[in-house]
Design a protein around this motif. Structure first.
Motif: not given
Length: 316
Positions: A264-277, A297-306
């Protein structure tokens, strides 16, 4: 997590510099010693709030002094020699009365200085020097910076990351994700029109299935950038085979690793944090991007992957 990352940068870069100085010194190559003076000038300025300058900019070949801050009356010797003789010789060579009232500090750039505490030093009259507090090595510098606020720690990590080569070849290898993020930085996001080929309501079943409540509005809003991301991927593929595939595969692999523990949301949070790192520590990342711009910009890439179903499961 951020503190751990910054600490890793600081320790790895200092270790790299120390090893380089030791190795070059063993074969009588001392160019790195000279370069290290400027590196440690910035390190000490960042940590201790000093205004050190290279002493040679004031006067060529000042004896026993490499760095100087006239405002705080601080003089510093930077050396790869950590012997008692080196410290005492440096003290003896200080020009008096010119530096009367100054504090002398000794920085060793390749070895420890803790052993110096057992020695007595003849300190010239008018000069302040306490072997307990005025000697510095890598361990002392790391310990002192970690006592500072996060902004100071971040400033030092950023400087070392840019001025000292990464300690490993893997760190010097750029991420394919960074390329896409950098290209997005060149695009006028505010001018992007709604993508008629992307229907946000079609994503609702997938968002509900994956319990994405907090991120629901962001996903719906950022789908408008899918054509823009696709354009960047197509341009990237022109540079070589499997470029965009590598980006999407890396995001999918990252998702699978994290999905074993999070949902869920925790997974998306961690994806954002990990890609940012990943992107933030990449030396090819656009330095002009603010933290907020990078996250967008990372959110845009993740949403596209979604949208492409590279992250999160499809509804059954």
């Amino acid at each position: 997590m951020e503190l751990k990352r910054l600490t890793g940068i600081i320790t790895s870069r200092l270790a790299y510099l120390s090893s380089e100085v030791r190795l070059n010194g063993s074969i009588n190559l001392h160019d790195s010693n000279v370069l290290s003076e400027d590196v440690f000038k910035e390190i000490l300025n960042i940590i201790y709030g000093l205004k050190l300058q290279n002493a040679n900019l004031i006067k060529q070949n000042i004896k026993a002094i490499d760095l100087i801050d006239c405002s705080s009356k601080t003089i510093i010797q930077v050396s790869s020699d950590n012997s008692k003789t080196k410290v005492q010789t440096s003290l003896d060579k200080i020009e008096l009365p010119k530096y009367d009232g100054y504090t002398f500090k000794f920085v060793c750039i390749s070895k420890g200085v803790s052993h110096l505490k057992k020695y007595h030093f003849n300190v010239p009259k008018g000069i302040s020097f306490n072997v307990e507090t005025d000697c510095y090595d890598d361990k002392r510098i790391v310990r002192d910076v970690l006592d500072k606020d996060i902004d100071t720690i971040s400033a030092l990590a950023s400087y070392l990351e840019k001025s000292i080569l990464p300690a490993t070849a893997d760190e010097r290898r750029p991420s394919v994700i960074t390329y896409v993020i950098n290209r997005l930085a060149d695009e006028p996001l505010a001018e992007v029109a709604v993508n008629p080929d992307t229907k946000a309501f079609d994503l609702k079943p997938k968002m509900d299935f994956n319990s994405l409540d907090k991120w629901k509005d962001v996903i719906s809003k950022y789908t408008v950038y899918s054509l823009l991301v696709d354009k960047i991927y197509r341009a990237y593929d022109e540079q070589g085979v499997n470029k965009s595939f590598a980006v999407l595969s890396s995001l999918h692999d990252l998702y699978l690793n994290l999905a074993s523990e999070l949902t869920g949301d925790a997974l998306f949070d961690k994806l954002l944090e990990s890609v940012y790192e990943i992107v933030n520590k990449d030396y090819e990342c656009n330095e002009s991007l603010t933290r907020e711009e990078l996250q967008v910009n990372i959110k845009i890439v993740l949403v596209d992957a979604f949208v492409r179903c590279k992250i999160f499961k499809k509804p059954e």
